[in-house]
Design an enzyme around this catalytic site. Structure first.
Site, PDB file in Angstrom:
ATOM      1  N   THR A  44       0.822  -1.213   0.000  1.00  0.00           N
ATOM      2  CA  THR A  44       0.000   0.000   0.000  1.00  0.00           C
ATOM      3  C   THR A  44       0.851   1.256   0.000  1.00  0.00           C
ATOM      4  OG1 THR A  44      -1.838  -1.125   1.033  1.00  0.00           O
ATOM      5  CG2 THR A  44      -1.740   1.240   1.376  1.00  0.00           C
ATOM      6  N   TYR A  57      -8.399   1.126  -3.576  1.00  0.00           N
ATOM      7  CA  TYR A  57      -7.100   1.475  -4.136  1.00  0.00           C
ATOM      8  C   TYR A  57      -6.430   0.210  -4.635  1.00  0.00           C
ATOM      9  CZ  TYR A  57      -4.849  -0.479   0.020  1.00  0.00           C
ATOM     10  OH  TYR A  57      -4.428  -1.326   0.996  1.00  0.00           O
ATOM     11  N   THR A 123       1.550  -4.467   4.192  1.00  0.00           N
ATOM     12  CA  THR A 123       1.413  -4.761   5.625  1.00  0.00           C
ATOM     13  C   THR A 123       0.776  -6.121   5.894  1.00  0.00           C
ATOM     14  OG1 THR A 123      -0.737  -3.641   5.709  1.00  0.00           O
ATOM     15  CG2 THR A 123       1.229  -2.318   6.204  1.00  0.00           C
ATOM     16  N   ASP A 124       0.045  -6.660   4.916  1.00  0.00           N
ATOM     17  CA  ASP A 124      -0.721  -7.878   5.199  1.00  0.00           C
ATOM     18  C   ASP A 124       0.153  -9.048   5.644  1.00  0.00           C
ATOM     19  OD1 ASP A 124      -2.971  -6.484   4.498  1.00  0.00           O
ATOM     20  OD2 ASP A 124      -3.352  -7.570   2.632  1.00  0.00           O
ATOM     21  N   LYS A 196       0.450  -7.761  12.650  1.00  0.00           N
ATOM     22  CA  LYS A 196      -0.550  -6.776  12.238  1.00  0.00           C
ATOM     23  C   LYS A 196      -1.815  -7.031  13.051  1.00  0.00           C
ATOM     24  CE  LYS A 196      -2.864  -4.799   8.192  1.00  0.00           C
ATOM     25  NZ  LYS A 196      -3.024  -4.807   6.729  1.00  0.00           N
ATOM     26  N   GLU A 318      -3.698 -28.719  28.039  1.00  0.00           N
ATOM     27  CA  GLU A 318      -4.858 -29.621  27.939  1.00  0.00           C
ATOM     28  C   GLU A 318      -4.645 -30.718  26.904  1.00  0.00           C
ATOM     29  OE1 GLU A 318      -8.905 -27.854  28.368  1.00  0.00           O
ATOM     30  OE2 GLU A 318      -7.806 -25.969  28.263  1.00  0.00           O
TER      31      GLU A 318
HETATM   32  N1  ASP Z   1      -2.936  -5.466   0.898  1.00  0.00           N
HETATM   33  C1  ASP Z   1      -1.870  -4.537   1.123  1.00  0.00           C
HETATM   34  C2  ASP Z   1      -0.563  -5.297   1.080  1.00  0.00           C
HETATM   35  O1  ASP Z   1      -0.277  -6.010   1.997  1.00  0.00           O
HETATM   36  C3  ASP Z   1      -2.074  -3.860   2.432  1.00  0.00           C
HETATM   37  C4  ASP Z   1      -1.005  -2.895   2.858  1.00  0.00           C
HETATM   38  O2  ASP Z   1       0.091  -2.846   2.323  1.00  0.00           O
HETATM   39  O3  ASP Z   1      -1.255  -2.143   3.840  1.00  0.00           O
HETATM   40  O4  ASP Z   1       0.144  -5.182   0.128  1.00  0.00           O
END
Ligand code: ASP
Length: 361
Positions: A44, A57, A123-124, A196, A318
């Site tokens: 992103t 986006y 970020t994913d 995340k 457990e």
């Molecule tokens: N879907 C995006 C990615 O991981 C999300 C992000 O970068 O925040 O490339």
């Protein structure tokens, strides 16, 4: 976009060594700015919107030159160069992309004249890629992952400040023994601890069980004590120079009323390892447990982790791991546990060794 597409594989060497950062005759050594390399992979932070008033986006649109050009203040803190290693949304990261990135980072780590490396990334799956790099790449120089939650075209995009801060961390002497980190929203996290934890907000990353290892406020880096102790950056466990494929490991999510069909299907599809995102402290229904026993009998390595956001999964609570021949994931949640198991399986199939890796990596 496939990582071997022409755009993704193009190598854009961006020479942005700003004249003002070059040491002039008579400068004292302290005034020389650190050399920081940006290895861009997409996400992103490189994403653009057709309409800034709408949520939609597309990630991985801008090249590394655009990311650097968006933050002219970088020249005040570092001599920055960059390269487009790939340009993909990180949900498309896979074993081949990890190996490609890790190989390039290994080269950069041993190239003369660099002080630190920033990896821009979606970020994913940042928590997985950074973990993979931490377990495979030698890090005499810091490697700092960053990205953004808002695309580059958004009102109040968070990418530029995240990039600025990541460059500051990568160039900082204090970060030199910290290994692989994630710098995000003014915090610095060890790649080993970070997840995340929010789908959309800029404060998406947390080291849920340990807390951040430092802060970075408009380029001012404050690393807490942990790096000096070496705990955040142990040596890489498996160099990947000769590795061209990773073992197939699946994650299976547990829930009330869980059956065994997905476990059986994963084994049938050739999984060498299964990570269970168990309920509570890595628990599962009796029916699913029967499926895991059969999977184990066929040689599949079973790691019990948890779907719970914080807390460790410890042996013999457990579920009796000794009797069942299972491994407990210790502090690693399923996303990182899968990476740890993939790397562990490159070294051994011994359950006690694998358990030791989960307890000490
Ligand atoms: N879907 C995006 C990615 O991981 C999300 C992000 O970068 O925040 O490339």
């Amino acid at each position: 976009m496939a990582i071997n597409s022409p755009l993704a594989t193009q190598v854009l060497m961006i020479s942005l060594v700003f004249a003002s950062t070059l040491p002039a005759a008579g400068w004292c050594a302290e005034s020389v700015k650190p050399n920081v390399f940006i290895a861009a992979t997409g996400g992103t932070i490189a994403g653009t919107q057709a309409n800034v008033e709408q949520h939609g986006y597309t990630a991985g649109q801008l090249g590394v030159a655009s990311l650097i050009a968006a933050v002219p203040q970088l020249k005040d803190i570092a001599a920055v160069t960059g390269e487009q290693v790939m340009n993909i949304p990180s949900q498309d990261m896979n074993d081949a992309a990890w190996l490609k990135l890790a190989r390039r980072l290994e080269e950069l780590e041993h190239s003369a004249g660099l002080d630190g490396i920033v990896v821009t990334h979606g970020t994913d799956t940042m928590e997985e890629t950074s973990m993979f790099v931490a377990l495979t790449v030698d890090t005499p120089k810091p490697i700092v992952f960053t990205g953004s939650m808002r695309p580059a075209t958004a009102v109040s995009a968070d990418g530029p400040m995240n990039l600025y801060n990541a460059v500051a961390v990568a160039g900082s002497a204090a970060a030199r023994s910290c290994g692989v980190m994630v710098a995000f929203n003014d915090q610095i996290h060890s790649a080993r601890y970070v997840y995340k934890t929010n789908t959309t907000r800029p404060d998406a990353f947390q080291s849920v069980d340990r807390g951040p290892i430092g802060t970075v406020d408009t380029g001012q880096v404050d690393i807490f004590g942990v790096c000096a102790a070496g705990t955040a950056s142990p040596a890489p466990k498996v160099p990947i120079a000769d590795i061209h494929e990773l073992p197939k490991v699946e994650i299976i999510y547990a829930y009330a009323g869980m059956g065994r069909d997905l476990i059986d299907a994963a084994v049938h599809a050739g999984a060498k390892g299964l990570v269970i995102a168990g309920v509570g402290d890595g628990n599962i229904t009796n029916e699913a447990l029967a499926g895991l026993r059969d999977a184990r009998a066929k040689g599949t390595v079973i790691v019990r982790s948890t779907r719970v956001v914080s807390g460790f999964t410890l042996r013999n609570a457990e579920v009796n791991d000794d009797t069942e021949g299972f491994v407990a994931s210790s502090e690693f949640k399923p996303s990182k546990a899968r990476v740890v198991l993939q790397i562990a399986l490159l070294k051994t199939s011994s359950l006690s060794e694998i358990q030791k890796y989960f307890d000490t990596w």
